[in-house]
Design a protein around this motif. Structure first.
Motif, mmCIF file in Angstrom:
data_model
loop_
_atom_site.group_PDB
_atom_site.id
_atom_site.type_symbol
_atom_site.label_atom_id
_atom_site.label_comp_id
_atom_site.label_asym_id
_atom_site.label_seq_id
_atom_site.Cartn_x
_atom_site.Cartn_y
_atom_site.Cartn_z
ATOM 1 N N ASP A 199 0.837 -1.209 0.000
ATOM 2 C CA ASP A 199 0.000 0.000 0.000
ATOM 3 C C ASP A 199 0.864 1.247 0.000
ATOM 4 N N GLY A 200 0.316 2.307 -0.567
ATOM 5 C CA GLY A 200 0.908 3.633 -0.403
ATOM 6 C C GLY A 200 1.976 4.013 -1.411
ATOM 7 N N LEU A 201 2.189 3.169 -2.440
ATOM 8 C CA LEU A 201 3.265 3.462 -3.404
ATOM 9 C C LEU A 201 3.057 4.804 -4.108
ATOM 10 N N GLU A 202 1.810 5.063 -4.518
ATOM 11 C CA GLU A 202 1.576 6.294 -5.289
ATOM 12 C C GLU A 202 1.777 7.530 -4.431
ATOM 13 N N ALA A 203 1.255 7.473 -3.207
ATOM 14 C CA ALA A 203 1.390 8.633 -2.308
ATOM 15 C C ALA A 203 2.862 8.916 -2.035
ATOM 16 N N ALA A 204 3.659 7.866 -1.871
ATOM 17 C CA ALA A 204 5.083 8.063 -1.582
ATOM 18 C C ALA A 204 5.794 8.649 -2.806
ATOM 19 N N ALA A 205 5.478 8.114 -3.989
ATOM 20 C CA ALA A 205 6.163 8.566 -5.207
ATOM 21 C C ALA A 205 5.794 9.998 -5.562
ATOM 22 N N ALA A 206 4.658 10.476 -5.057
ATOM 23 C CA ALA A 206 4.208 11.831 -5.394
ATOM 24 C C ALA A 206 4.995 12.900 -4.625
ATOM 25 N N LEU A 207 5.745 12.502 -3.610
ATOM 26 C CA LEU A 207 6.511 13.492 -2.827
ATOM 27 C C LEU A 207 7.642 14.062 -3.691
ATOM 28 N N PRO A 208 7.987 15.348 -3.493
ATOM 29 C CA PRO A 208 9.034 15.944 -4.319
ATOM 30 C C PRO A 208 10.407 15.323 -4.053
ATOM 31 N N ASP A 209 11.202 15.230 -5.117
ATOM 32 C CA ASP A 209 12.584 14.713 -5.024
ATOM 33 C C ASP A 209 12.669 13.280 -4.506
ATOM 34 N N VAL A 210 11.609 12.519 -4.720
ATOM 35 C CA VAL A 210 11.587 11.118 -4.283
ATOM 36 C C VAL A 210 11.463 10.215 -5.504
ATOM 37 N N GLN A 211 12.204 9.123 -5.510
ATOM 38 C CA GLN A 211 12.040 8.077 -6.531
ATOM 39 C C GLN A 211 11.929 6.755 -5.801
ATOM 40 N N ILE A 212 11.010 5.928 -6.260
ATOM 41 C CA ILE A 212 10.888 4.604 -5.645
ATOM 42 C C ILE A 212 11.319 3.578 -6.671
ATOM 43 N N PHE A 213 12.399 2.878 -6.379
ATOM 44 C CA PHE A 213 12.887 1.855 -7.294
ATOM 45 C C PHE A 213 12.451 0.486 -6.778
ATOM 46 N N HIS A 214 11.888 -0.292 -7.694
ATOM 47 C CA HIS A 214 11.391 -1.614 -7.297
ATOM 48 C C HIS A 214 12.497 -2.660 -7.410
ATOM 49 N N GLY A 215 12.617 -3.496 -6.382
ATOM 50 C CA GLY A 215 13.611 -4.568 -6.415
ATOM 51 C C GLY A 215 12.959 -5.931 -6.487
ATOM 52 N N GLY A 216 11.861 -6.100 -5.775
ATOM 53 C CA GLY A 216 11.187 -7.407 -5.752
ATOM 54 C C GLY A 216 9.688 -7.226 -5.689
ATOM 55 N N THR A 217 9.087 -6.874 -6.822
ATOM 56 C CA THR A 217 7.630 -6.682 -6.883
ATOM 57 C C THR A 217 7.081 -7.360 -8.121
ATOM 58 N N THR A 218 5.783 -7.672 -8.070
ATOM 59 C CA THR A 218 5.105 -8.170 -9.265
ATOM 60 C C THR A 218 3.635 -7.762 -9.165
ATOM 61 N N ARG A 219 2.876 -8.029 -10.232
ATOM 62 C CA ARG A 219 1.456 -7.673 -10.191
ATOM 63 C C ARG A 219 0.637 -8.943 -10.042
ATOM 64 N N ARG A 220 -0.339 -8.910 -9.128
ATOM 65 C CA ARG A 220 -1.244 -10.051 -8.982
ATOM 66 C C ARG A 220 -2.653 -9.527 -8.795
ATOM 67 N N GLU A 221 -3.554 -10.002 -9.632
ATOM 68 C CA GLU A 221 -4.957 -9.553 -9.598
ATOM 69 C C GLU A 221 -5.034 -8.029 -9.535
ATOM 70 N N GLY A 222 -4.235 -7.385 -10.379
ATOM 71 C CA GLY A 222 -4.306 -5.930 -10.490
ATOM 72 C C GLY A 222 -3.593 -5.165 -9.379
ATOM 73 N N ARG A 223 -3.009 -5.864 -8.420
ATOM 74 C CA ARG A 223 -2.328 -5.166 -7.318
ATOM 75 C C ARG A 223 -0.827 -5.427 -7.363
ATOM 76 N N ILE A 224 -0.069 -4.483 -6.855
ATOM 77 C CA ILE A 224 1.381 -4.699 -6.769
ATOM 78 C C ILE A 224 1.664 -5.428 -5.457
ATOM 79 N N VAL A 225 2.338 -6.572 -5.588
ATOM 80 C CA VAL A 225 2.648 -7.390 -4.407
ATOM 81 C C VAL A 225 4.155 -7.644 -4.344
ATOM 82 N N THR A 226 4.621 -8.083 -3.181
ATOM 83 C CA THR A 226 6.049 -8.381 -3.014
ATOM 84 C C THR A 226 6.397 -9.676 -3.751
ATOM 85 N N SER A 227 7.644 -9.749 -4.245
ATOM 86 C CA SER A 227 8.048 -10.981 -4.942
ATOM 87 C C SER A 227 9.503 -11.340 -4.645
ATOM 88 N N GLY A 228 10.094 -10.702 -3.650
ATOM 89 C CA GLY A 228 11.496 -11.006 -3.361
ATOM 90 C C GLY A 228 11.900 -10.462 -2.008
#
Ligand code: AMP
Ligand code: GLY
Length: 423
Positions: free
Chosen positions: A353-382
């Protein structure tokens, strides 16, 4: 130009972000990538270690330049295979990748070139290794000689722990085939720093320094991990120390590689400990560090593809890199069990939860290391799920921003360190 990026971690997400921003990049393919990189390029479902399939893909798609993120494909000879098809690549050949893939090779090379490193011995027979430990009284570090995802090192409290480590690595094979041989060395003390250089066969160009936090727990407690966070800022290392590390470590290493007829191109990563007796090398890696690459690339202003191409073409002397004068911090959010349990037992498939709200902050980048999509949601995968990165005027400001973003993200079992970049 058509670029193929190989890998699927946070490092590769950060690379994809910079490659996509390059004036030279017309089309980016990422094999296999992850869901976080979808907007940056076309994901290709080929594993990073599948050398034959990757080479076939690159040849049929007429890839102009391949960027190899992780060490495994380099050690498996992906760059050699691409070269046979006349495809340029960023990263060393199989012989150069031995620097990381075989700690015995690296130790011998360091000894020959008189590069400052921990005193150590290499063993391929368990009996000899045990006998050596029994003959020592100083604190020891036992390392699996092969590739073990940054986890094959046991820093031992006492000789009993060192004996256990030898048995676990060589007999029980807790790090798999990487433990066929071990390097046993004296335990050094001091702050650690990662020194990364671009290399084009003869010239080395030092990148800005970064520091990562390898232990799972706050205040550097608990087992070693691939890295729970990192930061980069100007003047992290004093100029005289950088000069010393360059002249005592990087340059002699390149000379030694040349003597072995290894034409090393790509990244040379030296893990250093700043001991009372000066900087000493703990290890060499043949690729960019993860998570260090994430804050590092947030500070890079120059065109990354231009610099990587210059490496592969032996034209590094024509390149100057510009860096943002601010600091960047990366906080890793990891899955339940990461660092403590064997990789297959780490919890996966948990909604984030909360990926979009976090990425919307200024000067912030969220890099994914272990994620995948399941049933339309982003879930952990590593194990290492996200690298939450922020830039700020100084380290304190970048930390505040990074943790403000972290506090918007949640998934069940999430592990993080609250002391990243607290120097
Ligand atoms: P390496 O993969 O060789 O960099 O080792 C992983 C981590 O183990 C390093 O980042 C250090 O924290 C620690 N380490 C490795 N070698 C030594 C050593 N000789 N003395 C103390 N700590 C070490
Ligand atoms: N962060 C350590 C590594 O990439 O090996």
């Amino acid at each position: 130009m058509k670029i193929l990026l190989v890998g699927s971690g946070g490092r590769e997400h950060a690379l994809a972000w910079k490659i996509k921003a390059s004036r030279l990049c017309d089309r980016l393919y990422i094999a296999p990538g992850n869901v976080g990189m979808e907007a940056l390029g076309e994901l290709v479902p080929i594993a990073a270690g599948a050398v034959t399939e990757l080479t076939h893909f690159a040849a049929t798609q007429k890839i102009d330049f391949a960027v190899i993120g992780p060490e495994d494909p380099l050690a498996l000879g992906l760059v050699d295979a691409l070269a046979e098809k006349k495809i340029r690549a960023f990263g060393p050949t199989r012989s150069g990748a031995q620097l990381e893939a075989d700690k015995t090779f690296a130790k011998k090379l360091m000894r020959e070139a008189r590069i400052p490193t921990a005193e150590g011995r290499c063993f391929s027979a368990v009996r000899d290794a045990l006998a050596y430990v029994e003959s020592r009284t100083e604190p020891l570090v036992v390392k699996a000689a092969g590739l073990a995802r940054g986890k094959g090192v046991v820093v031992c409290r006492d000789p009993v722990a060192a004996l256990d480590a030898v048995r676990n690595i060589m007999e029980k094979k807790v790090f798999g085939p990487a433990g066929a041989a071990v390097v046993i060395e004296e335990r050094l003390e001091g702050p650690e720093v990662s020194l990364l250089a671009l290399v084009d066969g003869h010239t080395a160009y030092l990148l800005e320094a970064a520091r990562d936090h390898k232990r799972i727990g706050e205040h550097d407690t608990g087992p070693n991990t691939g890295g729970m966070g990192a930061y980069s800022c100007p003047d992290l290392l004093a100029e005289d120390l950088l000069k010393r590390a360059e002249s005592e470590i990087i340059v002699p290493l390149l000379d030694a590689l040349r003597r072995q007829e290894i034409d090393y191109r790509g990244v040379l990563y030296a893990g250093l400990m700043l001991t009372a007796g000066g900087p000493k090398t703990l290890e060499f890696n043949c690729r960019l560090g993860d998570p260090e690459t994430q804050p590092l690339l947030m500070r890079l202003q120059s065109d990354l593809v231009e610099a990587m191409l210059a490496c592969s073409e032996g034209k590094l002397d024509q390149i100057t890199l510009q860096w943002r004068p601010e600091a960047a911090v990366c906080v890793v959010l990891a899955s339940e069990g990461y660092g403590w349990k064997a990789d297959p037992e780490v919890t996966r498939g948990v909604p984030i939860d909360g990926l979009e709200a976090a990425a919307a902050l200024p000067d912030v980048q969220i890099f994914h290391g272990g994620t995948t999509r399941r049933e339309g949601r982003i879930v952990t995968s590593g194990g290492r799920v996200l690298g939450v990165c922020a830039v700020g005027a100084d380290v304190a400001a970048a930390r505040r921003r990074a943790y403000a973003a972290v506090d918007k993200i949640h998934f069940a079992g999430m592990q993080l360190r609250r002391d990243i970049a607290q120097i």
